[in-house]
Design a protein around this motif. Sequence first.
Motif, PDB file in Angstrom:
ATOM      1  N   GLY A   7       0.840  -1.204   0.000  1.00 56.11           N
ATOM      2  CA  GLY A   7       0.000   0.000   0.000  1.00 56.11           C
ATOM      3  C   GLY A   7       0.869   1.245   0.000  1.00 56.11           C
ATOM      4  O   GLY A   7       2.008   1.204   0.486  1.00 56.11           O
ATOM      5  N   GLY A   8       0.327   2.349  -0.514  1.00 54.64           N
ATOM      6  CA  GLY A   8       1.169   3.530  -0.706  1.00 54.64           C
ATOM      7  C   GLY A   8       0.564   4.824  -0.192  1.00 54.64           C
ATOM      8  O   GLY A   8       0.798   5.890  -0.756  1.00 54.64           O
ATOM      9  N   GLY A   9      -0.196   4.760   0.910  1.00 54.63           N
ATOM     10  CA  GLY A   9      -0.806   5.981   1.454  1.00 54.63           C
ATOM     11  C   GLY A   9      -0.121   6.426   2.741  1.00 54.63           C
ATOM     12  O   GLY A   9       0.890   5.862   3.172  1.00 54.63           O
ATOM     13  N   ALA A  10      -0.722   7.448   3.370  1.00 50.27           N
ATOM     14  CA  ALA A  10      -0.149   8.009   4.596  1.00 50.27           C
ATOM     15  C   ALA A  10      -0.195   6.989   5.745  1.00 50.27           C
ATOM     16  O   ALA A  10       0.691   6.965   6.598  1.00 50.27           O
ATOM     17  CB  ALA A  10      -0.904   9.274   4.984  1.00 50.27           C
ATOM     18  N   GLU A  12       0.188   3.775   5.433  1.00 49.69           N
ATOM     19  CA  GLU A  12       1.315   2.854   5.231  1.00 49.69           C
ATOM     20  C   GLU A  12       2.634   3.555   5.582  1.00 49.69           C
ATOM     21  O   GLU A  12       3.555   2.936   6.117  1.00 49.69           O
ATOM     22  CB  GLU A  12       1.334   2.351   3.785  1.00 49.69           C
ATOM     23  CG  GLU A  12       0.207   1.367   3.466  1.00 49.69           C
ATOM     24  CD  GLU A  12      -1.170   2.022   3.342  1.00 49.69           C
ATOM     25  OE1 GLU A  12      -1.246   3.166   2.833  1.00 49.69           O
ATOM     26  OE2 GLU A  12      -2.164   1.415   3.775  1.00 49.69           O
ATOM     27  N   HIS A  13       2.722   4.866   5.285  1.00 48.02           N
ATOM     28  CA  HIS A  13       3.920   5.629   5.663  1.00 48.02           C
ATOM     29  C   HIS A  13       4.081   5.615   7.183  1.00 48.02           C
ATOM     30  O   HIS A  13       5.189   5.438   7.700  1.00 48.02           O
ATOM     31  CB  HIS A  13       3.810   7.058   5.126  1.00 48.02           C
ATOM     32  CG  HIS A  13       5.066   7.870   5.302  1.00 48.02           C
ATOM     33  ND1 HIS A  13       5.089   9.233   5.157  1.00 48.02           N
ATOM     34  CD2 HIS A  13       6.332   7.509   5.634  1.00 48.02           C
ATOM     35  CE1 HIS A  13       6.328   9.669   5.388  1.00 48.02           C
ATOM     36  NE2 HIS A  13       7.095   8.645   5.681  1.00 48.02           N
ATOM     37  N   ALA A  14       2.968   5.774   7.907  1.00 45.21           N
ATOM     38  CA  ALA A  14       3.035   5.772   9.376  1.00 45.21           C
ATOM     39  C   ALA A  14       3.479   4.402   9.898  1.00 45.21           C
ATOM     40  O   ALA A  14       4.298   4.314  10.824  1.00 45.21           O
ATOM     41  CB  ALA A  14       1.664   6.140   9.955  1.00 45.21           C
ATOM     42  N   ILE A  15       2.956   3.339   9.299  1.00 44.01           N
ATOM     43  CA  ILE A  15       3.353   1.986   9.721  1.00 44.01           C
ATOM     44  C   ILE A  15       4.849   1.790   9.450  1.00 44.01           C
ATOM     45  O   ILE A  15       5.601   1.286  10.296  1.00 44.01           O
ATOM     46  CB  ILE A  15       2.521   0.918   8.960  1.00 44.01           C
ATOM     47  CG1 ILE A  15       1.036   1.014   9.355  1.00 44.01           C
ATOM     48  CG2 ILE A  15       3.063  -0.492   9.207  1.00 44.01           C
ATOM     49  CD1 ILE A  15       0.096   0.194   8.464  1.00 44.01           C
ATOM     50  N   ALA A  16       5.284   2.227   8.271  1.00 42.11           N
ATOM     51  CA  ALA A  16       6.690   2.069   7.891  1.00 42.11           C
ATOM     52  C   ALA A  16       7.600   2.839   8.838  1.00 42.11           C
ATOM     53  O   ALA A  16       8.643   2.323   9.266  1.00 42.11           O
ATOM     54  CB  ALA A  16       6.892   2.536   6.453  1.00 42.11           C
ATOM     55  N   LEU A  17       7.207   4.067   9.195  1.00 37.17           N
ATOM     56  CA  LEU A  17       8.041   4.861  10.104  1.00 37.17           C
ATOM     57  C   LEU A  17       8.154   4.188  11.469  1.00 37.17           C
ATOM     58  O   LEU A  17       9.226   4.157  12.063  1.00 37.17           O
ATOM     59  CB  LEU A  17       7.437   6.256  10.281  1.00 37.17           C
ATOM     60  CG  LEU A  17       7.790   7.292   9.217  1.00 37.17           C
ATOM     61  CD1 LEU A  17       6.967   8.564   9.427  1.00 37.17           C
ATOM     62  CD2 LEU A  17       9.283   7.624   9.254  1.00 37.17           C
ATOM     63  N   ALA A  18       7.036   3.640  11.949  1.00 39.21           N
ATOM     64  CA  ALA A  18       7.067   2.982  13.267  1.00 39.21           C
ATOM     65  C   ALA A  18       7.948   1.728  13.208  1.00 39.21           C
ATOM     66  O   ALA A  18       8.674   1.427  14.158  1.00 39.21           O
ATOM     67  CB  ALA A  18       5.651   2.629  13.706  1.00 39.21           C
ATOM     68  N   LEU A  19       7.894   1.016  12.091  1.00 42.25           N
ATOM     69  CA  LEU A  19       8.754  -0.167  11.944  1.00 42.25           C
ATOM     70  C   LEU A  19      10.223   0.259  11.837  1.00 42.25           C
ATOM     71  O   LEU A  19      11.105  -0.372  12.437  1.00 42.25           O
ATOM     72  CB  LEU A  19       8.349  -0.968  10.701  1.00 42.25           C
ATOM     73  CG  LEU A  19       7.036  -1.750  10.817  1.00 42.25           C
ATOM     74  CD1 LEU A  19       6.622  -2.323   9.465  1.00 42.25           C
ATOM     75  CD2 LEU A  19       7.163  -2.886  11.845  1.00 42.25           C
ATOM     76  N   PHE A 368       3.192  11.143   4.135  1.00 46.72           N
ATOM     77  CA  PHE A 368       2.871  11.389   2.731  1.00 46.72           C
ATOM     78  C   PHE A 368       1.780  10.439   2.250  1.00 46.72           C
ATOM     79  O   PHE A 368       1.826   9.242   2.537  1.00 46.72           O
ATOM     80  CB  PHE A 368       4.119  11.206   1.864  1.00 46.72           C
ATOM     81  CG  PHE A 368       5.145  12.280   2.076  1.00 46.72           C
ATOM     82  CD1 PHE A 368       5.187  13.392   1.255  1.00 46.72           C
ATOM     83  CD2 PHE A 368       6.065  12.196   3.109  1.00 46.72           C
ATOM     84  CE1 PHE A 368       6.129  14.403   1.453  1.00 46.72           C
ATOM     85  CE2 PHE A 368       7.015  13.185   3.322  1.00 46.72           C
ATOM     86  CZ  PHE A 368       7.045  14.293   2.485  1.00 46.72           C
ATOM     87  N   GLY A 369       0.819  10.990   1.542  1.00 50.43           N
ATOM     88  CA  GLY A 369      -0.267  10.166   0.999  1.00 50.43           C
ATOM     89  C   GLY A 369      -0.245  10.189  -0.511  1.00 50.43           C
ATOM     90  O   GLY A 369       0.731   9.783  -1.146  1.00 50.43           O
TER      91      GLY A 369
END
Length: 468
Positions: A7-10, A12-19, A368-369
């Motif tokens: 997925g490529g929305g905000a 998913e960005h939040a999940i990625a940053l937390a990981l 980023f979304g």
Amino acid sequence: MRWLIVGGGAREHAIALALARAGAELLVASPNANPGLERLAKASLRCEATDAERIVAFARSQSAQAVAIGPEAPLAAGVADALRAAEIPTVGPGKDGARIESSKLFCRELLARHGVAGQPRWVAPASVEEVDAQLAAFDRPLVVKPSALTAGKGVWVEGSDFTDRKDAAIYAKSILVQGGRVLFEEKLDGEEFSLMAFVTDAGIFPMPVVQDFKRAQEGDLGGNTGGMGSYSQRDHLLPFLPATDRDRALGILMRSVDALRAEGVPYRGILYGGFMLTADGPKLLEFNARFGDPEGINAVGLYEPGDFSELLLGVATGRVDPNLFQFRLRSTVLKYVVPPGYGSRVQSGGLLTLDEPAIEEEGVHVLFGSVEAAGPGTVRLGSSRGLALLGEASAIHEAGTRVEAALAHVHGTYYVRHDIGTKDDLARRREHMRSLLAPGAKPSPLPLSVAPADAPPSSAGPPEQLAH
Ligand code: AMP
Ligand code: GLY
């Protein structure tokens, strides 16, 4: 730990940053090149998020050790099943479990079969011929709801989206003639809240409750959107939501997971209940099989002190340390920067310049979304929600003020709902609930049929573990 984000929305960005904060390496599979995800990812695959074959092949070739699926479409398409068949632990239910979101009719029928309380009155015409009679027999205001996924934009509410039932009939029939199904539901009055929980083999663990702002314009006017912003309160409740009602809603989540299991559908992952707090207690509007967007961003932003990678891996495998379910006791406000006309006639393609360090200095994070990179400090708006600004503070309105200050560092033509998280708006919502519960209005009875025997204490502290 090497994680693949689908997925490529905000969200998913939040999940990625937390990981990433937990030391994970990241891979991304999405149709768009999200600038936030691209700069975190070691490798990325451009493909539809529903393309199970390519996602599994990519995960294998890149030695992904686990996968987090953000949006609903890949879950509904069975991408989690395909990944698990390839022995890659995946956060998110299989296609069967995801039907709780992807078919609103399946969801209502399941809950009716198992007597789960907290449902509005509903009917579902089986054919075009039944529409007029069912509408005529519905003697109170209603909503028209397509059964299938509509990205939050398909529901028509009487009095807001239509006033003439003839329009409701045309809409319902247009869905049926295309082979879809549609529901007529009693229109509920109250305040909405989103209760997300991690569903594991060891129990159901709630996240902080969040309120989403679905309508495109300030004052809750305009069409329904995916969500223009959201807030959460320091004690993980909401200004109008006491712990008892949160716990009733949690009881509905637990009963629903039990109902799925009783029908042979094991559910693991995230379950999101969209509720209306009414004078009769919480009523279920819908389930989602994933983190909300934006609500998941509020919750993930509060995740501490645990290791987010360990938490998600535990959710994927079903074996998780209950001590990992902890969130900071802080308030959050999120506002989405969207292209002008979002929610009606969207004008995409506009450029935004943003000063990220200055935004971070205001204590606000940028996610980023629907934007693409367009040079240093510049992004081009797509046709959906562009940037999420997440502020945190002790009080909700303080978090909102931080986001407003951060907006001074975003330049370009965009729309944002300034009313989210203001003192005035919070007071209006409290007053709305008070007026519904006022003497003369029907009192809120305890829905004993859903109160779990092992109901959590009504404290507002960190989330508690609930066996189901
Ligand atoms: P849903 O996709 O079911 O969450 O619906 C989207 C939005 O439509 C909700 O967030 C509510 O604002 C509204 N809605 C859905 N069902 C109802 C209902 N039964 N009564 C009033 N509003 C509703
Ligand atoms: N914000 C509503 C949703 O995620 O579906």
